[in-house]
Design a protein around this motif. Structure first.
Motif, mmCIF file in Angstrom:
data_model
loop_
_atom_site.group_PDB
_atom_site.id
_atom_site.type_symbol
_atom_site.label_atom_id
_atom_site.label_comp_id
_atom_site.label_asym_id
_atom_site.label_seq_id
_atom_site.Cartn_x
_atom_site.Cartn_y
_atom_site.Cartn_z
ATOM 1 N N LYS A 44 0.808 -1.222 0.000
ATOM 2 C CA LYS A 44 0.000 0.000 0.000
ATOM 3 C C LYS A 44 0.841 1.270 0.000
ATOM 4 O O LYS A 44 0.287 2.372 0.074
ATOM 5 N N VAL A 45 2.186 1.137 -0.102
ATOM 6 C CA VAL A 45 3.053 2.312 0.046
ATOM 7 C C VAL A 45 2.736 3.383 -0.997
ATOM 8 O O VAL A 45 2.614 4.572 -0.683
ATOM 9 N N ALA A 46 2.604 2.987 -2.267
ATOM 10 C CA ALA A 46 2.369 3.983 -3.322
ATOM 11 C C ALA A 46 1.051 4.720 -3.094
ATOM 12 O O ALA A 46 0.970 5.947 -3.249
ATOM 13 N N ASP A 47 -0.001 3.982 -2.710
ATOM 14 C CA ASP A 47 -1.296 4.617 -2.473
ATOM 15 C C ASP A 47 -1.220 5.609 -1.318
ATOM 16 O O ASP A 47 -1.763 6.721 -1.390
ATOM 17 N N VAL A 48 -0.564 5.197 -0.227
ATOM 18 C CA VAL A 48 -0.467 6.071 0.944
ATOM 19 C C VAL A 48 0.352 7.309 0.621
ATOM 20 O O VAL A 48 0.023 8.422 1.039
ATOM 21 N N THR A 49 1.432 7.126 -0.163
ATOM 22 C CA THR A 49 2.269 8.276 -0.543
ATOM 23 C C THR A 49 1.436 9.328 -1.262
ATOM 24 O O THR A 49 1.475 10.518 -0.928
ATOM 25 N N GLY A 50 0.665 8.904 -2.247
ATOM 26 C CA GLY A 50 -0.169 9.850 -2.982
ATOM 27 C C GLY A 50 -1.193 10.524 -2.103
ATOM 28 O O GLY A 50 -1.442 11.732 -2.218
ATOM 29 N N GLU A 51 -1.795 9.760 -1.202
ATOM 30 C CA GLU A 51 -2.820 10.333 -0.334
ATOM 31 C C GLU A 51 -2.221 11.360 0.618
ATOM 32 O O GLU A 51 -2.823 12.410 0.876
ATOM 33 N N VAL A 52 -1.031 11.068 1.139
ATOM 34 C CA VAL A 52 -0.385 12.015 2.054
ATOM 35 C C VAL A 52 -0.077 13.323 1.338
ATOM 36 O O VAL A 52 -0.347 14.419 1.859
ATOM 37 N N VAL A 53 0.489 13.250 0.120
ATOM 38 C CA VAL A 53 0.825 14.469 -0.619
ATOM 39 C C VAL A 53 -0.436 15.270 -0.929
ATOM 40 O O VAL A 53 -0.473 16.498 -0.780
ATOM 41 N N ARG A 54 -1.506 14.579 -1.340
ATOM 42 C CA ARG A 54 -2.761 15.291 -1.625
ATOM 43 C C ARG A 54 -3.323 15.946 -0.372
ATOM 44 O O ARG A 54 -3.819 17.080 -0.412
ATOM 45 N N GLY A 72 8.515 19.488 -4.859
ATOM 46 C CA GLY A 72 7.418 18.531 -4.759
ATOM 47 C C GLY A 72 7.905 17.107 -4.916
ATOM 48 O O GLY A 72 7.450 16.202 -4.195
ATOM 49 N N SER A 73 8.844 16.889 -5.855
ATOM 50 C CA SER A 73 9.392 15.539 -6.032
ATOM 51 C C SER A 73 10.132 15.087 -4.788
ATOM 52 O O SER A 73 10.063 13.921 -4.381
ATOM 53 N N THR A 74 10.844 16.023 -4.156
ATOM 54 C CA THR A 74 11.582 15.677 -2.948
ATOM 55 C C THR A 74 10.632 15.323 -1.809
ATOM 56 O O THR A 74 10.874 14.382 -1.052
ATOM 57 N N VAL A 75 9.529 16.076 -1.703
ATOM 58 C CA VAL A 75 8.546 15.771 -0.664
ATOM 59 C C VAL A 75 7.941 14.392 -0.890
ATOM 60 O O VAL A 75 7.829 13.572 0.036
ATOM 61 N N ALA A 76 7.528 14.114 -2.146
ATOM 62 C CA ALA A 76 6.947 12.800 -2.439
ATOM 63 C C ALA A 76 7.954 11.687 -2.169
ATOM 64 O O ALA A 76 7.603 10.639 -1.601
ATOM 65 N N LEU A 77 9.212 11.916 -2.575
ATOM 66 C CA LEU A 77 10.253 10.916 -2.312
ATOM 67 C C LEU A 77 10.443 10.732 -0.814
ATOM 68 O O LEU A 77 10.586 9.605 -0.321
ATOM 69 N N GLY A 78 10.438 11.837 -0.090
ATOM 70 C CA GLY A 78 10.610 11.746 1.360
ATOM 71 C C GLY A 78 9.496 10.962 2.020
ATOM 72 O O GLY A 78 9.735 10.139 2.906
ATOM 73 N N GLN A 80 7.614 8.644 0.635
ATOM 74 C CA GLN A 80 7.761 7.233 0.261
ATOM 75 C C GLN A 80 8.898 6.578 1.035
ATOM 76 O O GLN A 80 8.768 5.465 1.557
ATOM 77 N N GLN A 81 10.025 7.271 1.138
ATOM 78 C CA GLN A 81 11.168 6.709 1.864
ATOM 79 C C GLN A 81 10.856 6.555 3.345
ATOM 80 O O GLN A 81 11.287 5.586 3.978
ATOM 81 N N TYR A 125 4.247 17.069 8.617
ATOM 82 C CA TYR A 125 4.572 15.785 9.233
ATOM 83 C C TYR A 125 3.370 15.253 10.006
ATOM 84 O O TYR A 125 3.072 14.059 9.973
ATOM 85 N N ARG A 126 2.686 16.137 10.725
ATOM 86 C CA ARG A 126 1.534 15.681 11.497
ATOM 87 C C ARG A 126 0.397 15.198 10.584
ATOM 88 O O ARG A 126 -0.297 14.233 10.901
ATOM 89 N N VAL A 127 0.224 15.897 9.444
ATOM 90 C CA VAL A 127 -0.766 15.436 8.469
ATOM 91 C C VAL A 127 -0.390 14.042 7.980
ATOM 92 O O VAL A 127 -1.235 13.142 7.890
ATOM 93 N N GLY A 128 0.903 13.841 7.643
ATOM 94 C CA GLY A 128 1.352 12.541 7.179
ATOM 95 C C GLY A 128 1.128 11.454 8.201
ATOM 96 O O GLY A 128 0.693 10.336 7.862
ATOM 97 N N ALA A 129 1.386 11.755 9.470
ATOM 98 C CA ALA A 129 1.177 10.755 10.524
ATOM 99 C C ALA A 129 -0.292 10.384 10.628
ATOM 100 O O ALA A 129 -0.644 9.216 10.813
#
Length: 409
Positions: A44-54, A72-78, A80-81, A125-129
């Motif tokens: 589910k990593v790819a799906d969660v990554t997209g949802e977090v960025v959105r 933006g690419s760095t944020v998405a990469l971050g 995902q990583q 970060y809090r949104v991502g969590a």
């Protein structure tokens, strides 16, 4: 630009382990979690990554337009990583990932280099969590993972977010170190740590305070500042005060009872927050900034120095404008059909009557009216409000609403 530096940046080595105050607690959490969980969540990593960025774009309008291109690419990469790193630790808590940690350090450096505070990044970060936990709990429940395990997983997620935040703080303060003088940047870093939310670890504050040559007091106050004129001069306030005149919202932190609190800051309006323990300094600053805002709107006096502890009622009453507006509208609805002049007269009489506990003679004296005039107005108020005037709870609401309206008229 987010290019990695040619050599290891200042402060990076000390945090990549990570050397966060809660790292031991986080590792114990991961050791309690089954290693097989990683396999459940990794698809589910790819799906969660997209949802977090959105969600970051939607929840933080300040990032609109910035999550494009390289940043933006760095944020998405971050994102995902970060998720991969977290899942890797589920399988092996001792496993290190310096390459994946570096991106969060670089994000902190980037915010400082762009002249921004860390507020937006830490909120992201809090949104991502929040999103990560929402998706994790949903997948975990469907996979039949016990609730007790999911609770441990939630704690591990938020402990991990603290680690990422610490890395970004380190990157941010390291970038400051490259741009300012040694002692000055150490004191600015200390100020940022003191005002961080959530609070910084005590041992981190102690070490930073020692390097900044600033003894940590038992109690501090935060002071919000606003220039009297656009070209206000930055004053010298002495070594006992930590200052930030560089951001759009200047502030300082000083020991409780510091002389500067009484003297004020020449050329600046100052609002002194409540004295508090150092871990609550950000709350003191929030209160001070609210006081300046209320002074701009005429609710509090426009004085060179405002002390929040002398205006606690107004600060509490006006803390939420939306709810206050609802209280005023609902409570004073019986007056709404009247003409504006009549509303003012009856509102003034009703407030003084409430404050005087129903003493008609005192009301007449305070308003310079004949007692019969007061009685006539009170009769009108009884006709409008009815038995609610005798209800202690409604009378309390009336006093709050009337005082709020008087402050804003």
């Amino acid at each position: 630009m987010l290019d990695p530096p040619s050599s290891t940046p200042v402060g990076y080595d000390s945090l990549t382990a990570p050397a966060h105050a809660d790292a031991g607690r986080a590792r114990r959490l991961w050791e309690l979690l089954p290693s097989g969980l990683a396999g459940v969540f990794r698809p589910k990593v790819a799906d969660v990554t997209g949802e977090v960025v959105r969600e970051i774009q939607q929840s933080l309008p300040e990032y609109t337009g910035r999550l494009e291109g390289e940043f933006g690419s760095t944020v998405a990469l971050g994102v995902q990583q970060a998720i991969h790193h977290f899942l890797d630790r589920l399988g092996n808590p001792a496993q290190g990932h310096e390459d994946r940690s570096r991106v969060f350090y670089q994000l902190g450096r980037h915010e400082m280099q762009q002249g921004r505070s860390l507020d937006m990044l830490q909120r992201a970060y809090r949104v991502g969590a929040r999103i990560a936990w929402r998706r994790t709990s949903s997948v975990g429940i469907r996979a039949g993972i016990p609730v007790s395990t999911l609770c441990l997983l939630a704690e591990a997620i938020f402990a991990y977010i603290d680690e990422l935040s610490a890395l970004s703080i380190a990157g941010y303060t390291a970038a400051q170190a490259e741009a300012t003088g040694t002692l000055q940047r150490r004191r600015r870093r200390l100020l940022d740590l003191i005002l961080a939310n959530p609070p910084s670890a005590p041992h981190v504050l102690a070490e930073c305070a020692e390097s900044a040559r600033w003894p940590l007091p038992d109690r501090v106050v935060a002071v919000a500042l606003e220039p009297v004129e656009d070209d206000a001069v930055v004053p010298a306030l002495g070594d006992g005060v930590l200052v930030n005149f560089e951001d759009a919202a200047p502030c300082l932190v000083a020991p409780h009872r510091s002389p500067v609190l009484a003297q004020g800051v020449p050329g600046w309006h100052a609002a002194v927050g409540p004295a508090t323990q150092i871990r609550h300094a950000s709350d003191s600053l929030r209160c001070a900034r609210r006081a300046l805002d209320l002074a701009r709107h005429g609710v509090l006096p426009s004085a060179p120095v405002l002390h929040c502890d002398q205006h606690l009622f107004e600060l509490c009453l006006f803390d939420d404008p939306l709810l206050l507006g609802e209280l005023v509208s609902a409570t004073l609805a019986p007056l709404a059909p009247l003409a504006a002049k009549q509303q003012r007269k009856l509102s003034e009489t009703l407030l003084v009557w409430l404050e005087a506990r129903g003493n008609v003679r005192e009301v007449a004296q305070r308003l310079s009216l004949h007692p019969q005039t007061v009685r006539s107005r009170l009769q009108q108020l009884e006709d409008l409000f009815g038995p609610r005037l005798q209800d202690p709870l409604h009378r309390f609401d009336l006093m709050l609403a009337l005082r709020a309206r008087r402050s804003t008229d």
